[in-house]
Design a protein around this motif. Structure first.
Motif, mmCIF file in Angstrom:
data_model
loop_
_atom_site.group_PDB
_atom_site.id
_atom_site.type_symbol
_atom_site.label_atom_id
_atom_site.label_comp_id
_atom_site.label_asym_id
_atom_site.label_seq_id
_atom_site.Cartn_x
_atom_site.Cartn_y
_atom_site.Cartn_z
ATOM 1 N N LEU A 125 6.263 -1.354 1.948
ATOM 2 C CA LEU A 125 5.382 -0.302 1.220
ATOM 3 C C LEU A 125 3.926 -0.896 1.077
ATOM 4 O O LEU A 125 2.920 -0.350 1.531
ATOM 5 N N ILE A 126 3.889 -2.335 0.462
ATOM 6 C CA ILE A 126 2.604 -2.916 0.281
ATOM 7 C C ILE A 126 1.765 -3.203 1.624
ATOM 8 O O ILE A 126 0.694 -2.896 1.729
ATOM 9 N N VAL A 127 2.658 -3.684 2.520
ATOM 10 C CA VAL A 127 2.062 -3.688 4.003
ATOM 11 C C VAL A 127 1.313 -2.442 4.576
ATOM 12 O O VAL A 127 0.381 -2.303 4.923
ATOM 13 N N LEU A 128 2.147 -1.342 4.277
ATOM 14 C CA LEU A 128 1.767 -0.006 4.972
ATOM 15 C C LEU A 128 0.450 0.477 4.294
ATOM 16 O O LEU A 128 -0.438 0.922 4.661
ATOM 17 N N LEU B 265 -1.688 -1.423 2.727
ATOM 18 C CA LEU B 265 -2.804 -2.234 3.010
ATOM 19 C C LEU B 265 -3.302 -1.809 4.611
ATOM 20 O O LEU B 265 -4.438 -1.740 4.762
ATOM 21 N N PHE B 266 -2.527 -1.434 5.397
ATOM 22 C CA PHE B 266 -2.882 -1.279 6.713
ATOM 23 C C PHE B 266 -3.574 0.136 6.489
ATOM 24 O O PHE B 266 -4.793 0.406 7.245
ATOM 25 N N LEU B 267 -2.925 1.221 5.690
ATOM 26 C CA LEU B 267 -3.900 2.550 5.591
ATOM 27 C C LEU B 267 -5.155 2.243 4.897
ATOM 28 O O LEU B 267 -6.105 2.694 5.412
ATOM 29 N N VAL B 268 -5.284 1.363 3.831
ATOM 30 C CA VAL B 268 -6.713 1.075 3.477
ATOM 31 C C VAL B 268 -7.534 0.355 4.558
ATOM 32 O O VAL B 268 -8.713 0.904 4.555
ATOM 33 N N THR B 269 -7.274 -0.589 5.390
ATOM 34 C CA THR B 269 -7.956 -1.123 6.494
ATOM 35 C C THR B 269 -8.348 -0.007 7.436
ATOM 36 O O THR B 269 -9.253 0.003 7.905
ATOM 37 N N MET B 270 -7.288 0.862 7.862
ATOM 38 C CA MET B 270 -7.846 1.840 8.624
ATOM 39 C C MET B 270 -8.639 3.073 8.109
ATOM 40 O O MET B 270 -9.582 3.485 8.622
#
Length: 119
Positions: free
Chosen positions: A4-7, A9-14
Motif C-alpha cells: 500500500l505504501i509503494v502504491l 508513492l507510485f501514485l504521488v510520483t505519477m
C-alpha cells in the motif's frame, strides 16, 4: 502494508508527472494534490468502466486493453476539464502524453518483473 505504501508513492510520483505535463502544456499551475485526486478518480471510475465494457461487450484481452486505454484517456481529459478547469484541447493533449508515458512505465515494469516470474 508495504504494498500500500509503494502504491501511494507510485501514485504521488505519477501525480507529479501529471502536474508537470499540465504546467508545460496548459501553462497553468496544477498542484500535485489536485493531480493526485484526478488520478485517483480516473483509476476508480476507469476500473469500473473497464469491467462494465469488457463484460458487456464480451471482448478478448487485447481488445479490452485498447478499449480500456481509450476510456482512461477520455476520462482523464474530462476530469482535467472538470476539476482543473483546463480547456478541452490542452486536456486531451495532456491526457495523451500522460497515457503514453504511463503505458511506457507499465511496460517497463512488466519487462522488469517478467524474468523473475518465469524463473
Amino acid at each position: 502494508m508495504l504494498g500500500l505504501i509503494v502504491l501511494v508513492l507510485f501514485l504521488v510520483t505519477m501525480a507529479f508527472v501529471l502536474a508537470w505535463i499540465h504546467n508545460i502544456v496548459a501553462r497553468e499551475e496544477l498542484s500535485i494534490g489536485t493531480s493526485f485526486g484526478v488520478l485517483l478518480l480516473t483509476g476508480i471510475v476507469g476500473f469500473g468502466a473497464d469491467i462494465a465494457v469488457t463484460q458487456g461487450l464480451g471482448l478478448d484481452v487485447l481488445s479490452s486493453a485498447f478499449v480500456g486505454l481509450a476510456i482512461d484517456v477520455l476520462l482523464l481529459a474530462s476530469l482535467l476539464r472538470l476539476i482543473a478547469k483546463t480547456e478541452w484541447r490542452p486536456s486531451f493533449i495532456i491526457a495523451g502524453i500522460y497515457a503514453a508515458l504511463a503505458l511506457a512505465v507499465g511496460l517497463g515494469i512488466a519487462f522488469l518483473l517478467a524474468p523473475a516470474a518465469s524463473g
